[in-house]
Design a protein around this motif. Structure first.
Motif, PDB file in Angstrom:
ATOM      1  N   MET A 277       0.827  -1.205   0.000  1.00 38.24           N
ATOM      2  CA  MET A 277       0.000   0.000   0.000  1.00 38.24           C
ATOM      3  C   MET A 277       0.866   1.261   0.000  1.00 38.24           C
ATOM      4  SD  MET A 277      -2.861   1.583  -0.089  1.00 38.24           S
ATOM      5  CE  MET A 277      -3.861   0.078  -0.190  1.00 38.24           C
ATOM      6  N   ARG A 278       1.958   1.262   0.776  1.00 40.24           N
ATOM      7  CA  ARG A 278       2.843   2.431   0.798  1.00 40.24           C
ATOM      8  C   ARG A 278       3.441   2.684  -0.585  1.00 40.24           C
ATOM      9  NH1 ARG A 278       4.311   0.385   5.975  1.00 40.24           N
ATOM     10  NH2 ARG A 278       6.118  -0.709   5.090  1.00 40.24           N
ATOM     11  N   PHE A 279       3.844   1.606  -1.251  1.00 35.75           N
ATOM     12  CA  PHE A 279       4.378   1.762  -2.610  1.00 35.75           C
ATOM     13  C   PHE A 279       3.303   2.287  -3.547  1.00 35.75           C
ATOM     14  CE2 PHE A 279       5.068  -0.008  -6.883  1.00 35.75           C
ATOM     15  CZ  PHE A 279       6.293   0.590  -7.188  1.00 35.75           C
ATOM     16  N   GLY A 280       2.105   1.749  -3.433  1.00 39.61           N
ATOM     17  CA  GLY A 280       1.007   2.210  -4.275  1.00 39.61           C
ATOM     18  C   GLY A 280       0.694   3.683  -4.062  1.00 39.61           C
ATOM     19  N   GLN A 281       0.755   4.129  -2.817  1.00 36.77           N
ATOM     20  CA  GLN A 281       0.504   5.544  -2.533  1.00 36.77           C
ATOM     21  C   GLN A 281       1.606   6.431  -3.095  1.00 36.77           C
ATOM     22  OE1 GLN A 281       0.007   5.088   1.733  1.00 36.77           O
ATOM     23  NE2 GLN A 281      -2.215   5.314   1.579  1.00 36.77           N
ATOM     24  N   THR A 282       2.834   5.918  -3.123  1.00 37.87           N
ATOM     25  CA  THR A 282       3.949   6.689  -3.673  1.00 37.87           C
ATOM     26  C   THR A 282       3.795   6.906  -5.173  1.00 37.87           C
ATOM     27  OG1 THR A 282       5.439   5.837  -1.965  1.00 37.87           O
ATOM     28  CG2 THR A 282       6.457   6.766  -3.949  1.00 37.87           C
ATOM     29  N   VAL A 283       3.368   5.854  -5.868  1.00 38.88           N
ATOM     30  CA  VAL A 283       3.253   5.946  -7.339  1.00 38.88           C
ATOM     31  C   VAL A 283       1.808   6.154  -7.784  1.00 38.88           C
ATOM     32  CG1 VAL A 283       5.300   4.510  -7.639  1.00 38.88           C
ATOM     33  CG2 VAL A 283       3.038   3.424  -7.599  1.00 38.88           C
ATOM     34  N   ARG A 284       0.953   6.527  -6.863  1.00 37.34           N
ATOM     35  CA  ARG A 284      -0.481   6.631  -7.159  1.00 37.34           C
ATOM     36  C   ARG A 284      -0.802   7.475  -8.396  1.00 37.34           C
ATOM     37  NH1 ARG A 284      -5.149   9.603  -5.764  1.00 37.34           N
ATOM     38  NH2 ARG A 284      -6.952   8.251  -5.373  1.00 37.34           N
ATOM     39  N   PRO A 285      -0.145   8.635  -8.604  1.00 35.00           N
ATOM     40  CA  PRO A 285      -0.520   9.461  -9.764  1.00 35.00           C
ATOM     41  C   PRO A 285      -0.369   8.769 -11.113  1.00 35.00           C
ATOM     42  CG  PRO A 285       0.792  10.736  -8.204  1.00 35.00           C
ATOM     43  CD  PRO A 285       0.851   9.309  -7.756  1.00 35.00           C
ATOM     44  N   ILE A 286       0.505   7.769 -11.201  1.00 39.50           N
ATOM     45  CA  ILE A 286       0.732   7.127 -12.497  1.00 39.50           C
ATOM     46  C   ILE A 286       0.046   5.762 -12.599  1.00 39.50           C
ATOM     47  CG2 ILE A 286       2.934   8.323 -12.828  1.00 39.50           C
ATOM     48  CD1 ILE A 286       4.341   5.690 -12.075  1.00 39.50           C
ATOM     49  N   LEU A 287      -0.703   5.376 -11.561  1.00 42.16           N
ATOM     50  CA  LEU A 287      -1.390   4.089 -11.601  1.00 42.16           C
ATOM     51  C   LEU A 287      -2.581   4.155 -12.555  1.00 42.16           C
ATOM     52  CD1 LEU A 287      -1.531   3.065  -7.824  1.00 42.16           C
ATOM     53  CD2 LEU A 287      -0.067   2.090  -9.598  1.00 42.16           C
TER      54      LEU A 287
ATOM     55  N   ARG B  53      -6.429   3.781 -13.574  1.00 36.91           N
ATOM     56  CA  ARG B  53      -7.537   4.214 -12.729  1.00 36.91           C
ATOM     57  C   ARG B  53      -8.072   3.072 -11.860  1.00 36.91           C
ATOM     58  NH1 ARG B  53     -13.430   6.829 -14.421  1.00 36.91           N
ATOM     59  NH2 ARG B  53     -14.183   7.012 -12.281  1.00 36.91           N
ATOM     60  N   ALA B  54      -8.158   1.862 -12.411  1.00 39.23           N
ATOM     61  CA  ALA B  54      -8.699   0.737 -11.646  1.00 39.23           C
ATOM     62  C   ALA B  54      -7.892   0.488 -10.379  1.00 39.23           C
ATOM     63  CB  ALA B  54      -8.724  -0.518 -12.512  1.00 39.23           C
ATOM     64  N   LEU B  55      -6.557   0.651 -10.468  1.00 41.61           N
ATOM     65  CA  LEU B  55      -5.717   0.493  -9.278  1.00 41.61           C
ATOM     66  C   LEU B  55      -5.758   1.732  -8.398  1.00 41.61           C
ATOM     67  CD1 LEU B  55      -2.544  -1.327 -10.650  1.00 41.61           C
ATOM     68  CD2 LEU B  55      -4.264  -2.245  -9.091  1.00 41.61           C
ATOM     69  N   ARG B  56      -5.756   2.905  -9.015  1.00 43.71           N
ATOM     70  CA  ARG B  56      -5.771   4.154  -8.243  1.00 43.71           C
ATOM     71  C   ARG B  56      -7.011   4.246  -7.363  1.00 43.71           C
ATOM     72  NH1 ARG B  56      -5.012   7.265 -12.288  1.00 43.71           N
ATOM     73  NH2 ARG B  56      -7.101   8.147 -12.527  1.00 43.71           N
TER      74      ARG B  56
ATOM     75  N   CYS C  11     -16.127   0.672   2.312  1.00 47.10           N
ATOM     76  CA  CYS C  11     -17.138   1.579   1.771  1.00 47.10           C
ATOM     77  C   CYS C  11     -16.548   2.966   1.547  1.00 47.10           C
ATOM     78  CB  CYS C  11     -18.325   1.685   2.723  1.00 47.10           C
ATOM     79  SG  CYS C  11     -19.152   0.133   3.074  1.00 47.10           S
ATOM     80  N   ILE C  12     -15.756   3.437   2.498  1.00 47.69           N
ATOM     81  CA  ILE C  12     -15.176   4.776   2.409  1.00 47.69           C
ATOM     82  C   ILE C  12     -14.290   4.892   1.174  1.00 47.69           C
ATOM     83  CG2 ILE C  12     -13.564   6.379   3.533  1.00 47.69           C
ATOM     84  CD1 ILE C  12     -14.638   5.167   6.235  1.00 47.69           C
ATOM     85  N   THR C  13     -13.400   3.936   0.987  1.00 49.67           N
ATOM     86  CA  THR C  13     -12.487   3.966  -0.162  1.00 49.67           C
ATOM     87  C   THR C  13     -13.241   3.830  -1.475  1.00 49.67           C
ATOM     88  OG1 THR C  13     -10.784   2.952   1.230  1.00 49.67           O
ATOM     89  CG2 THR C  13     -10.425   2.916  -1.141  1.00 49.67           C
ATOM     90  N   HIS C  14     -14.210   2.932  -1.498  1.00 50.07           N
ATOM     91  CA  HIS C  14     -14.994   2.682  -2.711  1.00 50.07           C
ATOM     92  C   HIS C  14     -15.795   3.923  -3.112  1.00 50.07           C
ATOM     93  CE1 HIS C  14     -16.904   0.201  -5.709  1.00 50.07           C
ATOM     94  NE2 HIS C  14     -18.111   0.340  -5.180  1.00 50.07           N
ATOM     95  N   LEU C  15     -16.462   4.535  -2.164  1.00 49.75           N
ATOM     96  CA  LEU C  15     -17.254   5.727  -2.467  1.00 49.75           C
ATOM     97  C   LEU C  15     -16.370   6.903  -2.874  1.00 49.75           C
ATOM     98  CD1 LEU C  15     -19.895   5.559   0.406  1.00 49.75           C
ATOM     99  CD2 LEU C  15     -20.308   5.126  -2.028  1.00 49.75           C
ATOM    100  N   GLN C  16     -15.236   7.077  -2.187  1.00 52.20           N
ATOM    101  CA  GLN C  16     -14.366   8.208  -2.493  1.00 52.20           C
ATOM    102  C   GLN C  16     -13.817   8.118  -3.911  1.00 52.20           C
ATOM    103  OE1 GLN C  16     -13.170  11.127  -0.030  1.00 52.20           O
ATOM    104  NE2 GLN C  16     -13.669  11.506  -2.172  1.00 52.20           N
ATOM    105  N   SER C  17     -13.686   6.909  -4.438  1.00 52.08           N
ATOM    106  CA  SER C  17     -13.158   6.755  -5.791  1.00 52.08           C
ATOM    107  C   SER C  17     -14.090   7.315  -6.862  1.00 52.08           C
ATOM    108  CB  SER C  17     -12.893   5.267  -6.081  1.00 52.08           C
ATOM    109  OG  SER C  17     -14.108   4.534  -6.208  1.00 52.08           O
ATOM    110  N   GLY C  18     -15.331   7.640  -6.493  1.00 43.03           N
ATOM    111  CA  GLY C  18     -16.275   8.127  -7.488  1.00 43.03           C
ATOM    112  C   GLY C  18     -16.809   9.515  -7.240  1.00 43.03           C
ATOM    113  N   THR C  19     -16.247  10.238  -6.264  1.00 41.30           N
ATOM    114  CA  THR C  19     -16.771  11.564  -5.953  1.00 41.30           C
ATOM    115  C   THR C  19     -15.673  12.483  -5.438  1.00 41.30           C
ATOM    116  OG1 THR C  19     -18.411  12.782  -4.620  1.00 41.30           O
ATOM    117  CG2 THR C  19     -17.378  10.882  -3.581  1.00 41.30           C
ATOM    118  N   ALA C  20     -15.872  13.789  -5.662  1.00 43.29           N
ATOM    119  CA  ALA C  20     -14.954  14.788  -5.121  1.00 43.29           C
ATOM    120  C   ALA C  20     -15.369  15.228  -3.723  1.00 43.29           C
ATOM    121  CB  ALA C  20     -14.895  16.004  -6.048  1.00 43.29           C
ATOM    122  N   THR C  21     -16.575  14.882  -3.307  1.00 44.47           N
ATOM    123  CA  THR C  21     -17.019  15.195  -1.950  1.00 44.47           C
ATOM    124  C   THR C  21     -16.212  14.369  -0.953  1.00 44.47           C
ATOM    125  OG1 THR C  21     -19.274  15.583  -2.748  1.00 44.47           O
ATOM    126  CG2 THR C  21     -19.010  15.239  -0.381  1.00 44.47           C
ATOM    127  N   PRO C  22     -15.679  14.974   0.097  1.00 44.73           N
ATOM    128  CA  PRO C  22     -14.891  14.194   1.058  1.00 44.73           C
ATOM    129  C   PRO C  22     -15.703  13.057   1.673  1.00 44.73           C
ATOM    130  CG  PRO C  22     -14.654  16.548   1.462  1.00 44.73           C
ATOM    131  CD  PRO C  22     -15.758  16.402   0.459  1.00 44.73           C
TER     132      PRO C  22
END
Length: 411
Positions: A133-143, A145-148, A386-397
């Motif tokens: 997860m730490r590695f994924g967060q480091t390279v997140r901008p280039i992942l 979308r399905a992984l991001r 649920c939190i991670t899944h929902l956040q992936s589809g909205t700009a609302t915190p």
């Protein structure tokens, strides 16, 4: 429902449980009205009643096919049908038995086997999952979308409460979890800070780990029971020392821990301890809800005043806890709004969003549309998935509701 179990399952623990559950079903179909996959697909076999028929046929010795496996795979195990059922059919327990037996009869395609094996070995193992997860967060901008979507940005850490341990005579064990400390670590810290402010000390048994839900729902029941036994061993000295409760702030984990007594009922070495653990298991809202007077005295209004609450299925259907989060937040002066389809799953469902992405994203988008209609400043929930899944589809915190409470009452 009449049943005539086949020899392979008759007179077994699974057979006796499945038989008792099947006999409660009266084919009324009320469950189809609240089944998310039936609402999406309109197929009787993708609703609880249809899946019950498939499992009944399997347990009675009928041929088992890849089609049966597919329809059981599509089930979210949200247990909304259990809340709806007038006959008390424990569908969640039945489908776990059904999945195990269908996987014995039907070999999955290689790609599926590999994916499920990786998920079962990596996700519940914090020693593997945390660095990934730490590695994924480091390279997140280039992942891609399905992984991001599965990798939330790294949080700015909150400090653990610094109150001396002698300050609070009340103590609770917190299930740290396997995924949450790596993905959203501030949920555990916020929980400890809120409990500290309310006069309760939080203890985490470092030897404890995954609750067992991930492996259980993937069909690795023996490994799941080993997870449960490890946790019981880690918690037992604290239980003997008199902790007040075993607390979970991830409703999916809490639902599973509350089932330990049932899951280990046949283990003579652990059955009694497992029952005691289940008796002590409480969701964080049950603990905070008992301290409403203290909570109200600490409330400080800080910006957010309108939130939409998504109640996870594992909270409202699994643990049968409804209305308590809303009451706690209202006590703090927050306007809490519920979507019109609040009983329906958001599509996260543990590893479901990875294994069934098309259905998961459609359910997510439907849920987000109904939450958006509430015009909230923030969406809050009670389960990390649920939190991670929902956040992936909205700009609302999107955050855990206890993080909002921490912001309201802690310095």
């Amino acid at each position: 429902m009449q049943t005539h179990l086949a020899e392979f399952i008759r007179m077994t623990a699974d057979g006796e449980e499945a038989d008792a559950i099947l006999r409660k079903c009266v084919h009324c179909g009320f469950c189809t009205a609240t089944c998310p996959t039936y609402q999406l697909l309109g197929d009787e076999l993708d609703g609880p009643r249809g899946r019950i028929y498939l499992m009944k046929q399997m347990f009675e010795g009928a041929p088992v096919t890849r089609s049966t496996q597919l329809h059981l795979d599509r089930c979210l195990t949200c247990r909304s049908c259990e809340t709806t059922c007038p006959s008390g059919v424990q569908y969640g327990r039945l489908v776990e038995i059904g999945r195990e037996h269908v996987d014995t009869a039907v070999q999955r395609p290689l790609r599926q086997r590999l994916m499920r094996t990786l998920l079962a070995r990596i996700v519940p193992n914090s020693a593997l999952f945390a660095p990934a997860m730490r590695f994924g967060q480091t390279v997140r901008p280039i992942l891609p979308r399905a992984l991001r979507d599965k990798v939330p940005p790294r949080q700015q850490p909150l400090p653990w409460p610094s109150t001396p341990v002698t300050a609070h005579p009340r103590k609770v064990l917190l299930l740290g979890g396997c995924v949450q400390p790596a993905m959203l670590p501030n949920i555990n810290v916020a929980t400890a800070r809120v409990l500290d402010a309310l006069g309760v000390e939080t203890v985490i048994a470092r030897e404890a780990g995954c609750c067992g839900a991930i492996r259980l729902h993937l069909g690795y029941r023996d490994a799941s029971l080993d997870d449960a036994r490890r946790n019981i061993d880690a918690w037992w000295p604290h239980i003997e020392a008199g902790v007040d409760a075993i607390v979970s702030n991830a409703s999916g984990c809490g639902a599973t821990v509350k089932e330990y007594g049932h899951l280990l009922r046949g283990d003579t070495a652990y059955a009694g301890k497992a029952r005691r653990v289940s008796e002590l298991a409480r969701d964080i809202v049950e603990v905070i809800g008992d301290l409403e007077a203290e909570l109200g005295a600490l409330a400080r209004r800080r910006g957010v005043h309108t939130v939409a609450f998504h109640s996870p299925c594992t909270l409202q259907h699994g643990q049968q806890i409804r209305g308590q989060v809303e009451r706690v937040l209202t006590k703090l002066g927050i306007d809490v709004r519920l979507p019109v389809n609040s009983h329906l799953c958001c599509g996260s469902a543990g590893t479901y969003s990875i294994l069934q992405p098309a259905l998961a994203y459609e359910l997510r988008d439907r849920k987000l549309e109904s939450l958006k209609d509430l015009e909230p400043q923030m969406i809050v929930s009670a389960n990390v998935g649920c939190i991670t899944h929902l956040q992936s589809g909205t700009a609302t915190p999107v955050a855990h509701w206890v993080e909002l409470v921490e912001r309201m009452i802690c310095n």
